[in-house]
Enzyme design. Structure first.
Site, PDB file in Angstrom:
ATOM      1  N   GLU A 290      -2.998   3.208   8.024  1.00 39.91           N
ATOM      2  CA  GLU A 290      -1.795   3.539   7.735  1.00 39.91           C
ATOM      3  C   GLU A 290      -1.861   4.807   6.946  1.00 39.91           C
ATOM      4  O   GLU A 290      -2.156   4.754   5.869  1.00 39.91           O
ATOM      5  CB  GLU A 290      -1.200   2.517   6.841  1.00 39.91           C
ATOM      6  CG  GLU A 290      -1.142   1.140   7.760  1.00 39.91           C
ATOM      7  CD  GLU A 290       0.087   1.017   8.555  1.00 39.91           C
ATOM      8  OE1 GLU A 290       0.841   1.941   8.794  1.00 39.91           O
ATOM      9  OE2 GLU A 290       0.205  -0.023   9.235  1.00 39.91           O
TER      10      GLU A 290
ATOM     11  N   LYS B 260      -9.404  -3.002  -2.897  1.00 39.48           N
ATOM     12  CA  LYS B 260      -9.771  -1.673  -3.819  1.00 39.48           C
ATOM     13  C   LYS B 260      -8.386  -1.024  -3.757  1.00 39.48           C
ATOM     14  O   LYS B 260      -8.151  -0.186  -3.053  1.00 39.48           O
ATOM     15  CB  LYS B 260     -10.843  -1.028  -3.100  1.00 39.48           C
ATOM     16  CG  LYS B 260     -11.775  -0.141  -3.842  1.00 39.48           C
ATOM     17  CD  LYS B 260     -10.910   0.702  -4.661  1.00 39.48           C
ATOM     18  CE  LYS B 260     -10.544   2.248  -4.243  1.00 39.48           C
ATOM     19  NZ  LYS B 260      -9.872   3.041  -5.320  1.00 39.48           N
TER      20      LYS B 260
ATOM     21  N   GLU C 170       1.890  17.366   4.460  1.00 40.54           N
ATOM     22  CA  GLU C 170       2.555  16.251   3.692  1.00 40.54           C
ATOM     23  C   GLU C 170       2.643  16.947   2.268  1.00 40.54           C
ATOM     24  O   GLU C 170       1.362  17.235   1.705  1.00 40.54           O
ATOM     25  CB  GLU C 170       1.789  15.134   3.570  1.00 40.54           C
ATOM     26  CG  GLU C 170       2.523  13.729   3.309  1.00 40.54           C
ATOM     27  CD  GLU C 170       1.703  12.564   3.572  1.00 40.54           C
ATOM     28  OE1 GLU C 170       0.453  12.687   3.601  1.00 40.54           O
ATOM     29  OE2 GLU C 170       2.440  11.536   3.550  1.00 40.54           O
TER      30      GLU C 170
ATOM     31  N   CYS D  71       5.052   7.572   2.181  1.00 38.94           N
ATOM     32  CA  CYS D  71       4.328   7.898   3.550  1.00 38.94           C
ATOM     33  C   CYS D  71       5.496   8.118   4.466  1.00 38.94           C
ATOM     34  O   CYS D  71       5.522   9.239   5.251  1.00 38.94           O
ATOM     35  CB  CYS D  71       3.534   6.911   3.870  1.00 38.94           C
ATOM     36  SG  CYS D  71       4.247   5.417   4.153  1.00 38.94           S
TER      37      CYS D  71
END
Ligand code: NAD
Length: 476
Positions: free
Chosen positions: A245, A170, A378, A279
């Site tokens: 992750e 996906k 973040e 990331c």
């Protein structure tokens, strides 16, 4: 119009609905993907289940040959894939090209790994032989974000296939066209129908359906910590294993004895690469007090020289992925103003950038308080937050003072300090006097704390994509 790719055929969603794809460089729609639903996931899982019996009987060497053929095919289509990813994600050409070659390299690496995944024999009672088999989970589900579709597909699906699984993928609704094309290329080189299936759509619809589907035997999720929590909760209800992750707020720690000529370009690249939507972006800069001012001066000059513009101009940065991501970065920067956090320098958006594109100039902020959300959350944009530290203890304390633990960059010439600090840093990776050089396909990668758990990349990933069966034989 793009279609799902299930059992090596292009298929419309049973919903009959589509989602417009926007070009981040000008904000305009240029294609459509299927807005899939639970029925489409069911079809993909069914196709994968059928394929598993074929794939698992192929033999490891034959699987490896197919993976290698796909790697070569990706290389042969690198230009096409680069162009697709560039438009989909707004990546400068050099970044999109690097992503296409990383994808090929993942399949090359895992092609060679297929027939090297061994079990063990274990000394046990007299008259017994005990051995372990590494068996594939079966049908693995892969939920992929938009920032590096090809790279994350390569590391996650490459590892899963090498270990003998078959995959339902996906991709993110913002960027997924390259993965549909890669699945077609896999069919062209001989992958059996159902081994790689791509189902597009929104996360809360089709991603959720994938995570809940009882036919999915393992979930590999790469994305935000918030959605990672949801995935793990859903998976826990049926005890489905999950690799997460997630994000990061990775520190670059610069000691007074560091080689600044080597550190500065790496520090800049680690926050501007992919417009900070990485990331492992080095988004916090921790600098020893005695070199804080001179280093900020040099970094300020480097930031002022950075240029942002449409992907095809191939500048230092392209646009952000979408308007809401741009708004997110603006919100962080206006919080900085409210808190009187000073800006050291900013790059420039070039005149050729259409006003409808999602641009953000890279920004260097200083003296960011460690508790401020700019130092904790973040941003996922090109914003570097600098702060100073006194000594090694203080550096480690600041570095560990967020919920994340993905990567830490350590810049120092002192060998003893390199080892001491690396041991004390709570992160999945520590890069010493470098920051992720060489792509690291071979290197295990993952996080601790809210950055996730489990490892992908490298040989280590194959352990996560298998389950261990212990066989004890009494032979008298
Ligand atoms: P996201 O979590 O919003 O989306 C990731 C994927 O999850 C997308 O495919 C999305 O459609 C899907 N999704 C969303 N809601 C879902 C739900 N309820 N159920 C199932 N699936 C759902 O993240 P994003 O904004 O696409 O990506 C950015 C995030 O990903 C950042 O936090 C970044 O740090 C992280 N990331 C981590 C790594 C890593 O290796 N650690 C790599 C890349 C990105």
């Amino acid at each position: 119009m793009q279609f799902n790719y299930i059992a090596n055929t292009s298929q419309p969603s049973s919903s009959g609905q589509t989602i417009a794809m926007l070009d981040p460089s000008d904000g305009q729609p240029y294609d459509e993907i299927q807005r899939s639903n639970a029925a489409d996931i069911d079809a993909a899982v069914g196709a994968a289940r059928q394929a598993f019996s074929v794939w698992s009987k192929l033999g490891a060497a034959e699987r490896g040959r197919l993976l290698m053929r796909l790697s070569l095919k990706i290389n042969a289509h690198a230009q096409e894939l680069t162009a697709i990813e560039q438009r989909d994600c707004g990546k400068p050409t050099k970044q999109a090209r690097a992503d296409a070659s990383a994808l090929a390299r993942y399949f090359e690496f895992y092609a060679g790994a297929c027939d090297k995944l061994h079990g063990e024999t274990i000394p046990y009672l007299d008259g017994y032989s005990v051995l372990t088999w590494r068996e594939p989970h079966g049908v693995t589900g892969h939920i992929v974000p938009w920032n590096y579709p090809m790279q994350i597909f390569g590391r996650s699906v490459g590892g899963a296939l090498a270990a003998g699984n078959v995959c339902v993928v996906k991709p993110a609704e913002d960027a997924c066209l390259s993965l549909i094309r890669v699945a077609q290329l896999a069919a062209e080189v001989g992958f059996p129908p159902g081994v790689i299936n791509i189902v597009t759509g929104y996360g809360h619809e089709v991603g959720d359906a994938l995570a809940r589907h009882p036919g999915i035997d393992h979930i590999s999720f790469t994305g935000s910590p918030t959605v990672g929590t949801l995935i793990q909760q859903v998976a826990a209800q049926r005890h489905c294993p999950v690799t997460l992750e997630l994000g990061g707020k990775s520190p670059q720690i610069v000691f007074a004895d560091a080689d600044l000529d080597a550190a500065i370009p790496a520090i800049v690249n680690a926050i501007v690469q992919n417009s900070g939507q990485t990331c492992s972006a080095g988004s916090r800069l921790l600098v020893q007090q005695s070199i804080y001012e001179p280093l900020l001066k040099r970094l300020g000059q480097a930031f002022e020289n950075l240029r942002v513009g449409p992907a095809t101009l191939d500048l230092d940065l392209g646009p952000l992925i979408r308007q809401s991501q741009q708004q997110r970065v603006w919100d962080f920067l206006s919080d900085a103003q409210v808190a009187n956090i000073a800006m050291v320098a900013q790059g420039k958006v070039v005149d050729e950038a259409p006003e409808t594109g999602f641009y953000q100039a890279p920004t260097l902020l200083r003296d960011v308080p460690v508790t401020h959300r700019l130092a904790q959350d973040e941003v996922f944009g090109p914003v570097l937050c600098a702060m100073s530290f006194r000594d090694e203890d203080h550096a480690v304390e600041l570095a560990n003072a967020t919920q994340f633990g993905l990567v830490a960059g350590l810049w120092t010439a002192d060998g003893g300090r390199q080892f001491r600090a690396a041991r004390r840093l709570r992160s999945g990776q520590v890069f010493i006097n470098n920051y992720g050089a060489g792509g690291g396909v071979e290197l295990p990668f993952g996080g601790v704390k809210s950055s996730g758990h489990g490892r992908e990349k490298g040989f280590e990933a194959l352990y996560g994509f298998t389950t261990l069966k212990t066989v004890a034989i009494r032979h008298g």
